[in-house]
Write a protein that holds these residues in place. Structure first.
Motif, PDB file in Angstrom:
ATOM      1  N   UNK A 162       0.882  -1.169   0.000  1.00  0.00           N
ATOM      2  CA  UNK A 162       0.000   0.000   0.000  1.00  0.00           C
ATOM      3  C   UNK A 162       0.920   1.218   0.000  1.00  0.00           C
ATOM      4  N   UNK A 163       0.889   1.982  -1.069  1.00  0.00           N
ATOM      5  CA  UNK A 163       1.833   3.091  -1.201  1.00  0.00           C
ATOM      6  C   UNK A 163       1.358   4.332  -0.436  1.00  0.00           C
ATOM      7  N   UNK A 164       2.328   5.105   0.068  1.00  0.00           N
ATOM      8  CA  UNK A 164       2.078   6.400   0.719  1.00  0.00           C
ATOM      9  C   UNK A 164       1.053   6.296   1.848  1.00  0.00           C
ATOM     10  N   UNK A 165       1.257   5.337   2.712  1.00  0.00           N
ATOM     11  CA  UNK A 165       0.327   5.107   3.822  1.00  0.00           C
ATOM     12  C   UNK A 165       0.113   6.350   4.694  1.00  0.00           C
ATOM     13  N   UNK A 166       1.151   7.122   5.041  1.00  0.00           N
ATOM     14  CA  UNK A 166       0.912   8.293   5.898  1.00  0.00           C
ATOM     15  C   UNK A 166      -0.027   9.329   5.285  1.00  0.00           C
ATOM     16  N   UNK A 167      -0.164   9.312   3.973  1.00  0.00           N
ATOM     17  CA  UNK A 167      -1.050  10.268   3.313  1.00  0.00           C
ATOM     18  C   UNK A 167      -2.504   9.801   3.264  1.00  0.00           C
TER      19      UNK A 167
END
Length: 527
Positions: A162-167
């Motif tokens: 899952x890419x860019x989880x913090x966003x």
């Protein structure tokens, strides 16, 4: 055992050819052009005709009768009238050998086509092999990542990134995790954001994800602070460790159950070796440091894209093969590096890449679903993993195993064309020059998130009046007809065409635009 197969004139030669190697099978050509037109009464008539010719009851010659082709009726009455059991065969003549070879394992039916049973039987056998394989104890070289066994004794595991989880919002993250799990992901990778430090968010993210799933979780980052926080909060795996951060991370890893994925690089100094032997040496040195400290590891020689400058896909495959021959440890295989950078449908690309992965001894298949062309990659890799595991343990080719990645074509064309046999006038089709509009009109759209086809009805082609949604075209067009929202036959035909296009687009991950062809590019222009 002696078997009689009854078929029509059109399929007779194909059926004869399909069963030519079985001397206990006779093929009878009924006096009808197409086998699909055979009814129980017609079959009874043909059996009695054949009995008259042979001057003997068929039940005294054959064990049973198979009727080949698309027989739409149940065949119970045939045995009642003729005293010989009569069953449905396969729909396609080419599948007859598969039926004959598995006769002892399936229950022939008067209602269900035999190939449906064969497919089910083969899949059940395959599922049992996979289930039994999962029960195997860990062998030398196998490890556990979280609660998951990983190694050569087991199917390759699918790790979905899952890419860019913090966003992402928590709702978006939960939806993505559930989507990956529903599609077969064995492990979930939480991709962080390059050149940003979210180490303070790691605890909250991991706790949130662990409330959603008990599948192993990995953190994907080159930020050492984020990796340390991941280890502190019991993440199951970290991506990635290399020469630049190994010494800093070893003290944390020694007291944890976190498994590091190890690279042959030093990203602190931006050193990525382009020589196979140098890459192998650095990777083994890093791994040996960890093994010396009793830390379980996963090796990642790095799978490179096709025609990549300096170090390409073939170079990396050679390296994978060399590494596995020298090291009995689990192997990480980031095939998203290839599929995302290759303009091809992902199901075929993922299938081939998984086959190569199996041959070089890879154990974890890693991919995001970052682009539209790679939509459904998690599901495709899960199927490919099962195919390759079954091929490996059965020492067979990856075909006829109960699982496949044939989504857009069929294994064979076995269509029966009848038009050449009709001596009737031919009408060349053409569009009407003038189109007469209906009273109302429809705008067809797709709700991809909820998997609906949507039809918006405009009264007098101006004002939206009704929104009709359904999972299948039939639900929508019957609702339209029932509510008398269409008056003209040509409008009805147009709606059926567009609804089916929308359904196909929704199923296969294709863009849908009303009034435009689904398949409209250079490939189809030459066909």
């Amino acid at each position: 055992m002696k078997i009689l197969i009854i078929t029509g004139k059109q399929a007779y030669n194909k059926v004869k050819k399909a069963v030519k190697n079985y001397d206990f099978i006779d093929v009878y050509m009924a006096d009808i052009q197409i086998a699909a037109f055979l009814t129980p009464k017609r079959i009874i008539k043909e059996i009695k005709k054949l009995e008259k010719e042979k001057n003997k009851k068929l039940k005294d010659i054959y064990d049973f009768v198979l009727v080949s082709g698309l027989i739409r009726h149940t065949l119970n009455i045939v045995e009642e009238e003729t005293e010989i059991p009569c069953y449905k065969s396969t729909r396609e003549a080419a599948d007859l050998p598969l039926l004959i070879d598995n006769l002892n394992s399936i229950d022939l039916s008067t209602e269900q086509y035999a190939d449906i049973q064969i497919e089910r039987f083969i899949k059940e056998k395959s599922d049992k092999l996979i289930i039994n394989g999962e029960k195997k104890p860990l062998s030398k070289g196998d490890i556990k990542i979280g609660n998951l066994k990983v190694g050569d004794s087991y199917p390759m595991r699918v790790l979905g990134e899952i890419v860019h989880v913090p966003w992402l919002s928590k709702k978006q993250l939960e939806e993505r995790i559930n989507y990956y799990i529903e599609n077969g992901a064995d492990m979930i990778d939480l991709g962080m954001v390059s050149n940003e430090d979210h180490s303070k968010d790691i605890e909250d993210i991991i706790k949130f994800v662990k409330d959603i799933t008990d599948k192993p979780i990995s953190i994907d980052t080159l930020n050492t602070k984020e990796l340390i926080e991941g280890i502190k909060y019991d993440v199951d795996m970290i991506l990635s460790l290399d020469s630049g951060n190994i010494d800093e991370l070893i003290p944390y890893l020694k007291d944890s159950n976190t498994v590091p994925v190890v690279l042959p690089t030093n990203y602190k100094t931006n050193h990525v070796p382009y020589d196979i032997n140098e890459r192998l040496r650095i990777l083994e040195n890093n791994i040996n440091k960890l093994l010396y400290n009793d830390i379980k590891v996963v090796g990642d020689p790095i799978l490179e894209p096709i025609n990549n400058e300096n170090f390409n896909f073939t170079d990396s495959v050679i390296l994978y093969k060399k590494f596995k021959e020298r090291n009995n440890i689990p192997l990480f295989y980031g095939l998203g590096n290839v599929s995302e950078l290759f303009d091809g449908d992902s199901n075929g690309v993922n299938g081939i890449l998984s086959g190569i992965a199996m041959e070089v001894g890879a154990n974890i298949l890693f991919t995001p679903e970052a682009s539209s062309k790679c939509k459904y990659s998690i599901r495709e890799l899960k199927i490919a993993s099962k195919m390759m595991y079954l091929a490996k343990i059965k020492n067979s080719l990856p075909k006829d195993l109960g699982y496949d990645l044939i989504n857009y074509k069929d294994k064979r064309f076995d269509e029966l064309s009848t038009f050449e046999n009709y001596d009737i006038p031919t009408i060349i089709a053409k569009e009407d020059e003038k189109q007469i509009l209906d009273e109302g009109s429809f705008k067809i759209e797709i709700d991809r998130e909820n998997k609906y086809i949507v039809a918006i009805y405009y009264d007098n082609r101006k004002n939206p009046k009704y929104l009709i949604k359904g999972k299948k075209p039939k639900e929508i067009y019957e609702t339209i007809i029932r509510n008398k929202l269409v008056k003209r036959l040509d409008h009805s035909a147009y709606l059926g065409k567009e609804l089916e296009k929308a359904y196909i687009a929704l199923r296969i991950g294709k863009k849908y635009t009303q009034d435009f062809e689904l398949f409209y590019n250079g490939f189809w222009d030459y066909r």
